[in-house]
Design a protein around this motif. Structure first.
Motif, PDB file in Angstrom:
ATOM      1  N   PHE A  78       0.853  -1.190   0.000  1.00  0.00           N
ATOM      2  CA  PHE A  78       0.000   0.000   0.000  1.00  0.00           C
ATOM      3  C   PHE A  78       0.883   1.231   0.000  1.00  0.00           C
ATOM      4  O   PHE A  78       1.908   1.219   0.663  1.00  0.00           O
ATOM      5  CB  PHE A  78      -0.903   0.005   1.240  1.00  0.00           C
ATOM      6  N   PRO A  79       0.631   2.261  -0.703  1.00  0.00           N
ATOM      7  CA  PRO A  79      -0.488   2.540  -1.600  1.00  0.00           C
ATOM      8  C   PRO A  79      -0.281   1.861  -2.948  1.00  0.00           C
ATOM      9  O   PRO A  79       0.834   1.586  -3.345  1.00  0.00           O
ATOM     10  CB  PRO A  79      -0.452   4.053  -1.748  1.00  0.00           C
ATOM     11  N   ASN A  80      -1.364   1.629  -3.615  1.00  0.00           N
ATOM     12  CA  ASN A  80      -1.324   1.002  -4.920  1.00  0.00           C
ATOM     13  C   ASN A  80      -1.480   2.087  -5.978  1.00  0.00           C
ATOM     14  O   ASN A  80      -2.461   2.824  -5.976  1.00  0.00           O
ATOM     15  CB  ASN A  80      -2.441  -0.037  -5.042  1.00  0.00           C
TER      16      ASN A  80
END
Length: 169
Positions: A78-80
């Motif tokens: 994360f984050p994608n």
């Protein structure tokens, strides 16, 4: 850039010394392109005898952050980064970089103008007072080092319900 590399190495040593379970790629490595581009900008402008404005450093820093966007999906869960959130992931680092560079320039200008004192106007009491802040800093650092060196490391115990049974006394 040297400060960023030293911070990454310091973090790496601490993670290995304290055997931290969270061994994930460090975000410090993603900052390297920005740090290198800022140093290159300063070297290029100073070599030409030109001043570097805060907005130039902010834009170059944002460019370095944008260059690292493809690595985020490979290094972190994360984050994608996807097409649906690509624009905010470009705009937000750009705004943060420009704001950070402006703030750094404003603080630097303030400190520079505020610290311009006539050396003949210094009294002996003022020079003794000038040692107070570094003294407090050294004391605080010694306290933190002592605390870290003597503290019992936290233990994370995960147990199943069968292990939590209370045995009769």
């Amino acid at each position: 850039t040297l400060t960023g590399v030293l911070a990454f190495l310091f973090r790496l040593v601490l993670v290995n010394v304290f055997d931290n379970a969270a061994r994930v790629p460090s975000s410090w490595l993603l900052c390297l392109p920005s740090m290198l581009l800022i140093d290159l900008l300063y070297a290029w402008r100073v070599r030409r005898g030109q001043r570097v404005s805060w907005w130039m450093a902010g834009i170059v820093s944002a460019l370095g952050l944008i260059i690292t966007l493809p690595l985020i999906n490979q290094l972190f869960v994360f984050p994608n980064v996807a097409l649906s959130n690509l624009l905010p992931m470009i705009v937000m680092p750009t705004l943060a970089s420009i704001l950070g560079c402006w703030l750094g320039q404003a603080v630097g200008d303030y400190v520079t103008t505020a610290s311009q004192v006539d050396p003949t106007a210094l009294s002996p009491g003022l020079t003794r007072m000038a040692w107070l802040t570094p003294g407090i800093l050294v004391f605080t650092l010694a306290l933190v080092v002592w605390f870290v060196a003597t503290a019992t490391p936290p233990v994370l115990t995960l147990f199943s319900p069968t292990q939590a049974q209370i045995s009769p006394a």
